[in-house]
Design a protein around this motif. Structure first.
Motif, PDB file in Angstrom:
ATOM      1  N   THR A  65      -7.114   3.608 -13.013  1.00 17.56           N
ATOM      2  CA  THR A  65      -8.237   3.595 -13.963  1.00 17.56           C
ATOM      3  C   THR A  65      -9.254   4.637 -13.539  1.00 17.56           C
ATOM      4  O   THR A  65      -9.644   4.701 -12.375  1.00 17.56           O
ATOM      5  N   LYS A  66      -9.652   5.464 -14.489  1.00 20.95           N
ATOM      6  CA  LYS A  66     -10.581   6.554 -14.208  1.00 20.95           C
ATOM      7  C   LYS A  66     -11.659   6.608 -15.277  1.00 20.95           C
ATOM      8  O   LYS A  66     -11.422   6.218 -16.422  1.00 20.95           O
ATOM      9  N   ASN A  67     -12.800   7.080 -14.884  1.00 26.00           N
ATOM     10  CA  ASN A  67     -13.867   7.441 -15.812  1.00 26.00           C
ATOM     11  C   ASN A  67     -14.470   8.734 -15.316  1.00 26.00           C
ATOM     12  O   ASN A  67     -14.469   9.009 -14.119  1.00 26.00           O
ATOM     13  N   TYR A  68     -14.983   9.522 -16.259  1.00 20.42           N
ATOM     14  CA  TYR A  68     -15.634  10.758 -15.845  1.00 20.42           C
ATOM     15  C   TYR A  68     -16.926  10.963 -16.634  1.00 20.42           C
ATOM     16  O   TYR A  68     -17.145  10.377 -17.688  1.00 20.42           O
ATOM     17  N   VAL A  69     -17.771  11.799 -16.074  1.00 18.13           N
ATOM     18  CA  VAL A  69     -19.035  12.186 -16.682  1.00 18.13           C
ATOM     19  C   VAL A  69     -19.129  13.706 -16.582  1.00 18.13           C
ATOM     20  O   VAL A  69     -18.796  14.277 -15.538  1.00 18.13           O
ATOM     21  N   ASN A  70     -19.548  14.351 -17.649  1.00 17.73           N
ATOM     22  CA  ASN A  70     -19.796  15.792 -17.594  1.00 17.73           C
ATOM     23  C   ASN A  70     -21.209  16.024 -17.072  1.00 17.73           C
ATOM     24  O   ASN A  70     -22.155  15.382 -17.522  1.00 17.73           O
ATOM     25  N   VAL A  71     -21.327  16.934 -16.110  1.00 16.53           N
ATOM     26  CA  VAL A  71     -22.618  17.291 -15.531  1.00 16.53           C
ATOM     27  C   VAL A  71     -22.920  18.727 -15.929  1.00 16.53           C
ATOM     28  O   VAL A  71     -22.130  19.633 -15.661  1.00 16.53           O
ATOM     29  N   CYS A  72     -24.057  18.911 -16.564  1.00 18.87           N
ATOM     30  CA  CYS A  72     -24.447  20.243 -17.060  1.00 18.87           C
ATOM     31  C   CYS A  72     -24.727  21.217 -15.920  1.00 18.87           C
ATOM     32  O   CYS A  72     -25.015  20.815 -14.794  1.00 18.87           O
ATOM     33  N   THR A  73     -24.671  22.478 -16.234  1.00 16.95           N
ATOM     34  CA  THR A  73     -24.953  23.542 -15.274  1.00 16.95           C
ATOM     35  C   THR A  73     -26.312  23.343 -14.606  1.00 16.95           C
ATOM     36  O   THR A  73     -27.230  22.790 -15.210  1.00 16.95           O
ATOM     37  N   THR A  74     -26.424  23.814 -13.381  1.00 13.01           N
ATOM     38  CA  THR A  74     -27.722  23.823 -12.695  1.00 13.01           C
ATOM     39  C   THR A  74     -28.332  25.223 -12.742  1.00 13.01           C
ATOM     40  O   THR A  74     -29.284  25.511 -12.039  1.00 13.01           O
ATOM     41  N   ASP A  75     -27.754  26.077 -13.550  1.00 17.60           N
ATOM     42  CA  ASP A  75     -28.234  27.457 -13.736  1.00 17.60           C
ATOM     43  C   ASP A  75     -28.350  28.219 -12.421  1.00 17.60           C
ATOM     44  O   ASP A  75     -29.344  28.879 -12.140  1.00 17.60           O
ATOM     45  N   ALA A  76     -27.307  28.089 -11.606  1.00 19.12           N
ATOM     46  CA  ALA A  76     -27.211  28.818 -10.333  1.00 19.12           C
ATOM     47  C   ALA A  76     -28.358  28.496  -9.377  1.00 19.12           C
ATOM     48  O   ALA A  76     -28.878  29.367  -8.689  1.00 19.12           O
ATOM     49  N   ALA A  77     -28.746  27.234  -9.343  1.00 15.55           N
ATOM     50  CA  ALA A  77     -29.755  26.757  -8.391  1.00 15.55           C
ATOM     51  C   ALA A  77     -29.300  25.407  -7.856  1.00 15.55           C
ATOM     52  O   ALA A  77     -28.562  24.682  -8.532  1.00 15.55           O
ATOM     53  N   TRP A  78     -29.715  25.087  -6.636  1.00 16.62           N
ATOM     54  CA  TRP A  78     -29.380  23.774  -6.076  1.00 16.62           C
ATOM     55  C   TRP A  78     -30.195  22.704  -6.791  1.00 16.62           C
ATOM     56  O   TRP A  78     -31.395  22.867  -7.013  1.00 16.62           O
TER      57      TRP A  78
END
Length: 93
Positions: free
Chosen positions: A36-49
């Protein structure tokens, strides 16, 4: 019987937290028993930590008592990304 499973049920109302450096949207996934798996999309950090905190409730079909993959992150097109300080936490901050 799988000796690699971990009981993370104490974090059912907690957060998956990590530091991320990326230039694109990434797929963050956890896996429980029987695949069983679930995922979440994480948006870009625009090349910053950036510190990311995802509520564990965003992974509803995964049994938190039997976690096999506590954290997986993948790129949709092979772009470079960096990850640090991965942890499960009781709080978002």
């Amino acid at each position: 019987f799988n000796t690699n499973e971990v009981d993370l049920s104490e974090y059912t109302n907690g957060y998956l937290k990590f530091s991320l450096y990326s230039q694109e949207t990434l797929k963050v996934e956890i896996e429980g028993a029987a695949g069983t798996k679930n995922y979440v999309n994480v948006c870009t950090t625009d090349a910053a930590w950036e510190e990311i905190a995802i509520a564990i409730t965003n992974f509803p079909s995964v049994n938190k008592i039997r976690i096999y993959w506590m954290f997986s992150i993948t790129s949709f097109d092979g772009a470079l990304y960096l990850v640090d300080q991965v942890r499960w936490s009781d709080t978002a901050d």
